[in-house]
Design an enzyme around this catalytic site. Structure first.
Site, PDB file in Angstrom:
ATOM      1  N   GLU A   2       0.808  -1.224   0.000  1.00 30.94           N
ATOM      2  CA  GLU A   2       0.000   0.000   0.000  1.00 30.94           C
ATOM      3  C   GLU A   2       0.842   1.276   0.000  1.00 30.94           C
ATOM      4  O   GLU A   2       0.757   2.085   0.933  1.00 30.94           O
ATOM      5  CB  GLU A   2      -0.942   0.015   1.215  1.00 30.94           C
TER       6      GLU A   2
ATOM      7  N   GLU B  56      -5.079  -8.848   1.190  1.00 31.39           N
ATOM      8  CA  GLU B  56      -5.695  -8.545   2.484  1.00 31.39           C
ATOM      9  C   GLU B  56      -7.191  -8.377   2.282  1.00 31.39           C
ATOM     10  O   GLU B  56      -7.624  -7.706   1.341  1.00 31.39           O
ATOM     11  CB  GLU B  56      -5.178  -7.223   3.077  1.00 31.39           C
TER      12      GLU B  56
HETATM   13  O1  IFM Z   1      -3.747  -3.275   9.400  1.00 32.19           O
HETATM   14  C1  IFM Z   1      -3.789  -2.746   8.104  1.00 32.19           C
HETATM   15  C2  IFM Z   1      -2.637  -3.280   7.277  1.00 32.19           C
HETATM   16  O2  IFM Z   1      -1.408  -3.030   7.865  1.00 32.19           O
HETATM   17  C3  IFM Z   1      -2.651  -2.628   5.903  1.00 32.19           C
HETATM   18  N1  IFM Z   1      -3.937  -2.744   5.286  1.00 32.19           N
HETATM   19  C4  IFM Z   1      -5.104  -2.399   6.056  1.00 32.19           C
HETATM   20  C5  IFM Z   1      -5.083  -3.095   7.407  1.00 32.19           C
HETATM   21  C6  IFM Z   1      -6.315  -2.696   8.230  1.00 32.19           C
HETATM   22  O3  IFM Z   1      -6.333  -1.326   8.430  1.00 32.19           O
END
Ligand code: IFM
Length: 458
Positions: A168, A361
């Site tokens: 990200e 994710e």
């Molecule tokens: O915890 C975070 C992760 O580190 C990066 N993506 C989003 C998740 C939830 O906010």
């Protein structure tokens, strides 16, 4: 609606994800250097209750037990990140062999357990020495990243076959340098574009280095994506939606796929005065480097975002669209909107034609604690995951080359500026005792993995 078993493709990669600063603890163990998060989390007011990742889930000391949990769940893959300052305490130069050994042993143990390691090089814990020299807005940080990628891939490249350069980068550039909500806490909109550029450039430079050191490995980058829609057809809502999508997603995806920076986003940044020196940070050859071919794109999807604004650029509150219950809203205040996942997958597959996509994710924050018997009945998380798995399957049926799914997160952990107030894990962590409890969602996920599919109606 059909009542049946819905299989996923053979060899689908079912996994769970974590990140170094969020779970490891051991913040100063065995020669580790300071990261930007070690420093930022100590700033008054930076995190919920002043919480830090100093101890977190103490995974640095408990990783063997954590791998046993992964095994118990039948995970096919585990996505984790490496703490850069554990390997190169000063960001570049001298390697900390003990830090390297930690990941070396972790990788060996994962492979022995039959779990494929997916390694992320940068999940935000930048060495503080590099930040002190200007951090991601500086080109020298991209150069240091390549050194780091080289050290790590020379050491683990014979065993790690899936590499992710950054997690990200939009969040780092926007929330870290522009809004000051994440480390390093800078509030300067002018830093967004140079930070984004050097993150992307370091990705482009690192990919061939990883390929050289890890023959046959697959390499990619992870981008965050929301399903962003306008609240109405007003010109203001439509423009704000486009601007948001431009800065949060296309500014990263477009250059990675060889299109350069989106002109509408550049125009908007220029008009807003956020490119005081134009695009002078782009050197000849940079955009070609960034566009290096990758093997996959990782997408982190959590929510739909509905954009509502007025002519003056204010954001009036959204009209409530549905009951404000945990079923529809996670404790992060994020909307549970599974169709957005199908839509995002379709959009990326169609617009960018990646060779493969992983959902790197997806998950939900609900704080359900263990009951007296130790059971964690996290029904909302289970339903969230179930409906998103179904959404992913719909995308596969439509032809999206989705190769795997990593639940965020394996265990509850340090949720950045929100500290420990948010629990995303399918495994509950009692931070006082460090005891782990498998939540109902974890036991259900185990069954999905075992069967490689879902039972039921949709
Ligand atoms: O915890 C975070 C992760 O580190 C990066 N993506 C989003 C998740 C939830 O906010």
């Amino acid at each position: 609606m059909t009542e049946k078993f819905h299989p996923f493709p053979k060899d689908f990669t079912w996994g769970a994800a974590t990140a170094s600063y969020q779970i490891e603890g051991g913040w100063d163990a065995d020669g580790k250097g300071l990261s930007t998060w070690d420093v930022f989390s100590r700033k008054p007011g930076a995190t919920f209750n002043g919480e830090t990742g100093d101890i977190a889930c103490d995974h640095y000391h408990r990783w063997r037990d954590d791998i046993k949990i992964m095994q118990q769940l039948g995970l096919k893959a585990y996505r984790f990140s490496v703490g850069w300052p554990r390997i190169l305490p000063a960001g570049r130069g001298k390697v900390n062999e003990v830090g390297l050994q930690f990941y070396d042993e972790l990788v060996d143990a994962l492979l022995e357990a039959g779990i494929e390691p997916f390694l992320t090089l940068d999940h935000w814990d930048l060495p503080q020495t590099l930040e002190a020299a200007g951090g991601w807005p500086q080109r020298s940080t991209a150069e240091a990243f390549v050194e780091y990628a080289d050290v790590l891939s020379r050491s683990l490249g014979d065993r790690v076959k899936y590499w992710i350069t950054h997690n990200e980068p939009a969040v780092v550039a926007l929330m870290g340098y522009s809004m000051g909500i994440h480390a390093p806490g800078a509030r300067d909109h002018g830093l967004f574009a140079p930070a984004a550029h050097h993150l992307l450039l370091s990705h482009g430079w690192a990919v061939p280095v990883i390929r050289r050191n890890s023959p046959g490995a697959e390499v990619g980058i992870v981008l965050n994506i929301n399903w962003v829609v306008p609240a109405s057809n007003s010109a203001a809502d439509l423009a704000a939606t486009r601007i948001g999508d431009g800065e949060w997603f296309r500014f990263f995806a477009d250059p990675v796929y060889g299109r350069g920076y989106p002109t509408d986003a550049v125009e908007h940044l220029t008009k807003s005065g956020f490119l005081p020196n134009g695009l002078d940070f782009i050197h000849p050859g940079d955009m070609e480097s960034i566009a290096v071919p990758t093997d996959f794109i990782g997408l982190n999807y959590y929510q739909r975002v509905i954009v509502r604004t007025d002519e003056q650029g204010n954001d009036p509150p959204l009209i409530e669209r549905q009951p404000q219950t945990p079923e529809f809203w996670t404790e992060m205040g994020w909307e549970n909107y599974p169709p957005g996942l199908t839509a995002c997958l379709g959009r990326v597959a169609f617009d960018y034609q990646p060779r493969k996509i992983y959902i790197t994710e997806n998950g939900a924050s609900y704080s359900t604690p263990p009951d007296e018997s130790g059971r964690v009945a996290d029904v909302h998380r289970l339903n969230y995951l179930r409906s998103h798995f179904i959404a992913a399957q719909k995308a596969i049926e439509a032809g999206v080359p989705l190769a795997g799914y990593f639940v965020w997160s394996l265990m509850d952990n340090f949720e950045w500026s929100r500290g420990y107030s948010q629990r995303f894990g399918i495994v509950y962590v009692d931070y006082q005792t460090q005891k782990r409890y498998l939540k109902d969602s974890a036991l259900w996920y185990k069954d999905v993995i075992e069967k490689n599919g879902l039972d039921g109606a949709w």
